[in-house]
Design an enzyme around this catalytic site. Structure first.
Site, PDB file in Angstrom:
ATOM      1  N   LEU A 237     -58.171  -3.293  22.379  1.00  0.00           N
ATOM      2  CA  LEU A 237     -59.434  -4.047  22.721  1.00  0.00           C
ATOM      3  C   LEU A 237     -59.480  -5.466  22.586  1.00  0.00           C
ATOM      4  O   LEU A 237     -59.007  -5.794  21.208  1.00  0.00           O
ATOM      5  CB  LEU A 237     -60.594  -3.216  21.986  1.00  0.00           C
ATOM      6  CG  LEU A 237     -61.186  -1.936  22.287  1.00  0.00           C
ATOM      7  CD1 LEU A 237     -62.095  -1.578  21.558  1.00  0.00           C
ATOM      8  CD2 LEU A 237     -61.800  -2.179  23.919  1.00  0.00           C
ATOM      9  N   ASP A 238     -59.800  -6.108  23.604  1.00  0.00           N
ATOM     10  CA  ASP A 238     -59.573  -7.689  22.814  1.00  0.00           C
ATOM     11  C   ASP A 238     -60.497  -8.139  22.285  1.00  0.00           C
ATOM     12  O   ASP A 238     -61.524  -7.324  21.902  1.00  0.00           O
ATOM     13  CB  ASP A 238     -59.593  -8.334  24.460  1.00  0.00           C
ATOM     14  CG  ASP A 238     -60.682  -8.339  25.081  1.00  0.00           C
ATOM     15  OD1 ASP A 238     -61.905  -8.673  24.661  1.00  0.00           O
ATOM     16  OD2 ASP A 238     -61.010  -7.914  26.354  1.00  0.00           O
ATOM     17  N   GLY A 239     -60.310  -9.277  21.711  1.00  0.00           N
ATOM     18  CA  GLY A 239     -61.180  -9.832  20.640  1.00  0.00           C
ATOM     19  C   GLY A 239     -62.656  -9.998  21.133  1.00  0.00           C
ATOM     20  O   GLY A 239     -63.466  -9.740  20.152  1.00  0.00           O
TER      21      GLY A 239
ATOM     22  N   SER B  63     -64.103  -7.888  23.090  1.00  0.00           N
ATOM     23  CA  SER B  63     -64.835  -6.479  23.103  1.00  0.00           C
ATOM     24  C   SER B  63     -65.152  -5.887  21.916  1.00  0.00           C
ATOM     25  O   SER B  63     -64.397  -5.927  20.980  1.00  0.00           O
ATOM     26  CB  SER B  63     -63.693  -5.721  24.285  1.00  0.00           C
ATOM     27  OG  SER B  63     -63.728  -6.497  25.344  1.00  0.00           O
TER      28      SER B  63
END
Length: 287
Positions: free
Chosen positions: A135-137, A139
């Site tokens: 999960l990107d930062g 999200s």
């Protein structure tokens, strides 16, 4: 590694990425990326070509110069050794609710907070745990942390088709035409480790409008429910941008049968036997 060495390993040994995953270095796909990036050495020689086979009982494997302790498969050890190893190594499964700003990695040279920091010290102290997927930062939402390389592989590899469900808040009022384009799919361009670029088709398993917000003061917004079976890097954000929708918030609300329940952002919980069995059943029933 030369072809002769690789072919020799094919007759005895395990695939390098599987051995690394079993050692708790990450999911198999993550380990493959480490190998292709030139970060892995076998018996002192850099390996960048797959397949590569190793004998965990005799070969020395290192990541970034640090020697890895490889677990020995059952068919490579006597029964007493195998039983002792089995007792010494128990698989751990932790579900976390990742808040915004926490990065999905096991360490960071910049010292930023990462998802492993959310796991209680008593659980991660003696085990090398890793996140399953990313999960990107920006999200938020559910992420599984484990040391079970095989289950991680099954949860992330496209052939098993485990669904992940998301709640996405976008700018603007999404139209049926935009949703149809998302369902039909599109090709996304991805940079490779060698500097080249490849394109891969992406499509949403399902996408539907939960609610539209007409707001003159804050701007119109749409809340979407999105389900994916295979996730590329920042896939949802990139697909929505292609149809003219910008993501304001993105939360993963389900991984297969797992949901957050009362798990608040920043919290973690150790999964019990029933939850793990549900995950395994989902991988078996996804063919």
């Amino acid at each position: 590694m030369s072809k002769s060495i690789a072919s020799e390993r094919a007759s005895k040994g395990v695939r390098l990425q599987k051995a690394m995953a079993d050692a708790g270095l990450g999911a198999r796909r993550d380990c493959e990326e480490m190998i292709v990036a030139g970060r892995v050495q076998v018996n002192g020689r850099v390996v960048q070509t797959l397949p590569c086979f190793v004998d965990p009982a005799s070969d020395v494997v290192a990541l970034d110069g640090e020697v890895i302790e490889l677990p020995i498969p059952e068919d490579s050890a006597d029964s007493s050794t195998t039983q002792a190893a089995s007792k010494a190594r128990a698989f751990i499964y932790v579900l976390i609710n990742k808040p915004k700003g926490v990065i999905t990695t096991t360490s960071d040279p910049e010292g930023r907070r990462n998802v492993i920091d959310l796991v209680p010290t008593s659980i991660r102290r003696d085990e090398r745990l890793f996140p399953v997927g990313r999960l990107d930062g920006d999200s938020t939402g559910l992420l599984l942390i484990t040391n079970d390389g095989d289950l991680a592989y099954q949860l992330t590899h496209p052939k098993f088709g485990i669904t992940k469900e998301y709640r996405v808040l976008t700018t603007g009022l999404a139209s049926d035409e935009q949703l149809q384009k998302l369902r039909a799919g599109m090709y996304l361009v991805n940079p490779a480790s060698d500097g080249t670029k490849t394109s891969k088709r992406a499509a949403m398993e399902s996408v539907r409008i939960i609610k539209r917000f007409v707001d003159r003061a804050r701007g119109d917004r749409t809340m979407l429910s999105v389900t994916l079976r295979e996730g590329q890097n920042r896939e949802i954000r990139r697909m929505l941008a292609r149809v003219g929708l910008k993501v304001r918030e993105l939360e993963r609300v389900a991984i297969g049968p797992l949901r957050a329940g009362d798990l608040k952002p920043g919290q973690a919980k150790l999964l019990g036997k029933k939850d793990v069995e549900k995950l395994r059943a989902a991988t078996l029933g996804s063919d």
